[in-house]
Design a protein around this motif. Structure first.
Motif, PDB file in Angstrom:
ATOM      1  N   ALA A  20      49.360  31.972  41.688  1.00 55.20           N
ATOM      2  CA  ALA A  20      50.108  31.418  40.557  1.00 55.20           C
ATOM      3  C   ALA A  20      49.215  30.529  39.691  1.00 55.20           C
ATOM      4  CB  ALA A  20      51.312  30.632  41.053  1.00 55.20           C
ATOM      5  N   LYS A  21      48.383  29.703  40.338  1.00 52.87           N
ATOM      6  CA  LYS A  21      47.463  28.845  39.581  1.00 52.87           C
ATOM      7  C   LYS A  21      46.423  29.677  38.847  1.00 52.87           C
ATOM      8  CE  LYS A  21      47.816  24.826  42.600  1.00 52.87           C
ATOM      9  NZ  LYS A  21      47.091  23.964  43.548  1.00 52.87           N
ATOM     10  N   LYS A  73      41.430  32.019  30.203  1.00 52.51           N
ATOM     11  CA  LYS A  73      40.127  31.336  30.227  1.00 52.51           C
ATOM     12  C   LYS A  73      39.086  32.197  30.933  1.00 52.51           C
ATOM     13  CE  LYS A  73      37.763  27.246  31.957  1.00 52.51           C
ATOM     14  NZ  LYS A  73      37.869  26.047  32.765  1.00 52.51           N
ATOM     15  N   LYS A  82      46.737  32.745  37.856  1.00 50.00           N
ATOM     16  CA  LYS A  82      47.393  33.494  36.778  1.00 50.00           C
ATOM     17  C   LYS A  82      47.434  32.674  35.485  1.00 50.00           C
ATOM     18  CE  LYS A  82      51.260  36.603  36.207  1.00 50.00           C
ATOM     19  NZ  LYS A  82      52.472  37.124  36.824  1.00 50.00           N
ATOM     20  N   GLN A  83      47.601  31.359  35.623  1.00 50.58           N
ATOM     21  CA  GLN A  83      47.606  30.485  34.449  1.00 50.58           C
ATOM     22  C   GLN A  83      46.216  30.389  33.810  1.00 50.58           C
ATOM     23  OE1 GLN A  83      49.051  26.836  36.092  1.00 50.58           O
ATOM     24  NE2 GLN A  83      51.206  27.456  35.974  1.00 50.58           N
ATOM     25  N   GLN A  84      45.183  30.606  34.610  1.00 48.60           N
ATOM     26  CA  GLN A  84      43.807  30.473  34.119  1.00 48.60           C
ATOM     27  C   GLN A  84      43.182  31.809  33.694  1.00 48.60           C
ATOM     28  OE1 GLN A  84      42.111  27.523  33.779  1.00 48.60           O
ATOM     29  NE2 GLN A  84      44.047  26.547  34.296  1.00 48.60           N
TER      30      GLN A  84
END
Length: 166
Positions: free
Chosen positions: A84-85, A92, A87-89
């Motif tokens: 999940a973490k 970038k 996926k947010q990155q």
């Protein structure tokens, strides 16, 4: 009757220790035609893994690249929380990889344990000076001898004994 068997021709008086390095491993692989054909793909995946780890060092401590075909990157993560973490990155990561020359049009995440993740932190050793140890010793002596205090008194006496031994 019995014949001595020799498995290797090694003279213990003339031992030369060679360090095994990545260069030595690639030289070994280059000697075999079938293995040598795999080297460019291996080097490419290693370079991509390195670039991903440079882009997101904290995230890629436990992540690995599973596949990179048709500009689709497949990554493994050890758990859903890290996925999940990560996926947010992903924007970038894709931007950084594009700057480094990788054409990544999509990224898929698969949750599977690849590396052993050490979750437990090491405990610090607590240092107690002699005054503190004496205070705990006197506390264990001053507590009322009752069924409720028995385990506390025993624990204090055991701690004092351990600290005074070591």
């Amino acid at each position: 009757m019995f014949r001595r068997m020799r498995f290797n021709s090694f003279n213990s008086s003339n031992i030369s220790v060679k360090r095994r390095t990545a260069v030595g491993a690639t030289d070994f692989l280059r000697r075999d035609d079938k293995m040598a054909a795999l080297l460019p793909a291996i080097e490419r995946m290693a370079a991509l893994q390195k670039d991903c780890a440079t882009a997101l060092p904290a995230m890629f401590k436990y992540c690995e690249i599973l596949q990179f075909e048709d500009n689709q990157l497949v990554l493994s993560t050890p758990n859903a929380a890290l996925a999940a973490k990560l996926k947010q990155q992903l924007p970038k990561l894709q931007e950084t990889l594009a700057r480094r020359g990788w054409q990544v049009h999509g990224v898929k995440l698969k949750v599977q344990m690849m590396k052993a993740a050490e979750v437990k932190e090491q405990m610090r050793a607590l240092f107690l000076n002699e005054a503190a140890i004496s205070a705990f010793d006197s506390l264990s002596d001053s507590l009322e001898q009752s069924a409720q205090n028995a385990t506390l008194i025993a624990a204090l006496k055991a701690m004092v004994a351990r600290r005074r031994e070591g």
